[in-house]
Design an enzyme around this catalytic site. Structure first.
Site, short mmCIF file in Angstrom:
data_model
loop_
_atom_site.label_atom_id
_atom_site.label_comp_id
_atom_site.label_asym_id
_atom_site.label_seq_id
_atom_site.Cartn_x
_atom_site.Cartn_y
_atom_site.Cartn_z
N SER A 175 0.83 -1.21 0.00
CA SER A 175 0.00 0.00 0.00
C SER A 175 0.87 1.26 0.00
CB SER A 175 -0.98 0.00 1.18
OG SER A 175 -0.32 0.19 2.40
N ARG A 227 23.42 -13.24 3.20
CA ARG A 227 22.85 -11.88 3.04
C ARG A 227 23.64 -11.04 2.05
NH1 ARG A 227 19.02 -10.68 6.79
NH2 ARG A 227 19.03 -11.96 8.65
N GLU A 263 0.89 7.08 6.89
CA GLU A 263 2.07 6.60 6.14
C GLU A 263 1.94 6.98 4.67
OE1 GLU A 263 3.45 2.55 6.74
OE2 GLU A 263 2.34 2.41 8.62
N HIS A 285 8.59 3.49 8.58
CA HIS A 285 8.45 2.63 9.76
C HIS A 285 7.20 3.04 10.54
CE1 HIS A 285 9.66 0.00 13.02
NE2 HIS A 285 9.36 0.98 13.86
C1 GAR Z 1 3.81 -0.60 6.64
O1 GAR Z 1 3.02 -0.34 7.77
C2 GAR Z 1 5.25 -0.22 6.89
O2 GAR Z 1 5.38 0.93 7.67
C3 GAR Z 1 5.75 -1.46 7.62
O3 GAR Z 1 5.16 -2.53 6.96
C4 GAR Z 1 3.92 -2.11 6.40
C5 GAR Z 1 3.92 -2.44 4.94
O4 GAR Z 1 2.66 -2.21 4.38
N1 GAR Z 1 7.17 -1.52 7.60
C6 GAR Z 1 7.88 -2.06 8.58
O5 GAR Z 1 7.39 -2.55 9.57
C7 GAR Z 1 9.37 -2.05 8.34
N2 GAR Z 1 10.07 -2.27 9.58
P1 GAR Z 1 2.48 -2.04 2.82
O6 GAR Z 1 3.12 -3.27 2.18
O7 GAR Z 1 1.01 -2.01 2.60
O8 GAR Z 1 3.16 -0.78 2.40
#
Ligand code: GAR
Length: 216
Positions: A15, A67, A176, A111
């Site tokens: 998203s 990695r 976000e 984040h």
């Molecule tokens: C989001 O909430 C992002 O902030 C988080 O994962 C989600 C991804 O959602 N990221 C982390 O936790 C990284 N440490 P999305 O795939 O719908 O963008």
């Protein structure tokens, strides 16, 4: 002016990638998505990229010995696509110091907490457990340490008494989607510049809104 070329790394629903794709659909937005890379072959984010006509690549971490080898493959693909700025958009792999330093000040992450509070996973559960009255999200330049680095933009939401982690996550996610494209724009326009451990944002107007929760 040439648009900043974004390389977006994803692992899931995408998203936040969508928020970037939507922003980039405006010809006046100073960036474009040059490549989307997923380490998860069936991530919905890939479908979003394909629908937007953006090149995609799957780099499966499981196919690499370690990695460093995985990160080297990411690095090669990003450089071949002439990426200027790497955007971690729900990318759930730890990156090596070598990779991160190779993209120093040209790699950002979103984040779901107000850093430096609540690093790592399950940030909404962490916030509820800690009993904070405000929570939110952060876009920051990436440093080798997990969820560390100069902060570019933050967005704040109130925590409500009846919140569970899902309700709180949904409220944060909406923010976000606003701050990720904002951070990209500030960088593309040369307005967000790393200075020491922080970021100086030129010409930006800081909000002077005071929030008190619960309301007095
Ligand atoms: C989001 O909430 C992002 O902030 C988080 O994962 C989600 C991804 O959602 N990221 C982390 O936790 C990284 N440490 P999305 O795939 O719908 O963008």
């Amino acid at each position: 002016m040439a648009r900043l070329r974004l390389g977006v790394l994803v692992s899931g629903r995408g998203s936040n990638l969508q928020a970037l794709l939507d922003a980039c659909a405006d010809p006046d937005f100073p960036a474009e998505v040059a490549l989307v890379i997923s380490n998860v072959p069936d991530a919905y984010a890939l479908t979003r990229a394909e629908s937007a006509g953006v090149p995609t690549l799957v780099v499966r971490h499981k196919e690499f010995a370690d990695r460093a080898a995985f990160d080297a493959a990411l690095d090669a693909a990003l450089r071949q696509a002439r990426v200027d700025l790497v955007c971690l958009a729900g990318f759930m792999r730890l990156l090596t110091e070598g990779f991160v330093e190779g993209w120093r000040d040209r790699i950002i992450n979103i984040h779901p907490s107000l850093l430096p509070a609540f690093r790592g996973l399950h940030t909404h559960e962490q916030a509820l457990e800690a009993g904070v009255r405000f929570h939110g999200c952060t876009v920051h330049f990436v440093r080798p340490e997990l969820d560390d680095g100069p902060i570019i933009v933050q967005g704040v939401v109130p925590v409500r008494a009846d919140d569970d982690a899902d309700a709180l996550a949904a409220r944060v996610l909406e923010v976000e989607h606003r701050i990720f494209p904002l951070a990209v724009r500030l960088i593309a326009e040369g307005q967000a510049v790393v200075e020491g451990n922080g970021v100086r944002v030129r010409g930006a107007i800081a909000s002077d809104a005071v929030l008190i929760n619960p309301a007095p």
